[in-house]
Design an enzyme around this catalytic site. Structure first.
Site, PDB file in Angstrom:
ATOM      1  N   CYS A 124       0.837  -1.203   0.000  1.00  0.00           N
ATOM      2  CA  CYS A 124       0.000   0.000   0.000  1.00  0.00           C
ATOM      3  C   CYS A 124       0.872   1.253   0.000  1.00  0.00           C
ATOM      4  O   CYS A 124       1.558   1.554   0.984  1.00  0.00           O
ATOM      5  CB  CYS A 124      -0.907  -0.042   1.232  1.00  0.00           C
ATOM      6  SG  CYS A 124      -1.789   1.486   1.567  1.00  0.00           S
ATOM      7  N   CYS A 178       0.051   3.790   2.727  1.00  0.00           N
ATOM      8  CA  CYS A 178       0.503   3.257   4.023  1.00  0.00           C
ATOM      9  C   CYS A 178       1.986   3.542   4.222  1.00  0.00           C
ATOM     10  O   CYS A 178       2.413   3.961   5.305  1.00  0.00           O
ATOM     11  CB  CYS A 178       0.268   1.744   4.097  1.00  0.00           C
ATOM     12  SG  CYS A 178      -1.454   1.232   3.976  1.00  0.00           S
TER      13      CYS A 178
END
Length: 149
Positions: free
Chosen positions: A69, A72
């Protein structure tokens, strides 16, 4: 009012009693000797997650993330900076949703990054999307008094 906090070690999972009169910033685990608050949020497994939520007395901020991600990864330094600011009053942990799919499902994670603030085994708040350090601190502070537990 209790005169101590129960702090779960993110390394070995042992519950440590930490008197409120003691500076938690330098506290170490009574079993493994690891620092209880390192300023670096640790990835936890299912058992440690459940102990953090079920046995610790501090509010817990969980960053649910995955290695693939992009947002993230972008938020990781901000989350670490937030840990330096919030510890030892709030426990910050990370939960890899790829490795810990059962917990992610139990938490009802639909998108990442998602942060969940829990205290006394209850969810207080959740928010999805990458945030910078200031936004994280303001968001946490809007739900719990920072500096007390």
């Amino acid at each position: 009012m209790t005169q101590e906090n129960l702090v779960v070690c993110t390394k070995c999972g042992v519950v440590n009693r930490l008197p409120l009169s003691r500076n938690g910033a330098d506290a170490q685990c009574g079993k493994c000797g690891a620092r209880l608050f390192s300023g670096v949020p640790q990835d936890v497994d299912t058992a440690n997650f459940d102990r953090q939520i079920g046995r610790g007395s501090l509010p817990v901020l969980v960053d649910v993330w995955a290695p693939w991600c992009g947002p993230c990864k972008m938020m990781a330094p901000a989350y670490e900076a937030a840990a330096k600011a919030l510890e030892p009053h709030v426990r910050l942990i990370k939960l890899n949703s790829d490795k810990e799919q059962a917990i992610a499902a139990r938490l009802g994670i639909r998108g990442i990054p998602t942060m969940i603030l829990l205290h006394e085994q209850r969810e207080i708040a959740r928010i999805s999307g990458a945030m910078n350090t200031g936004q994280i601190l303001r968001w946490v502070g809007s739900h719990i008094p920072i500096g007390t537990s």
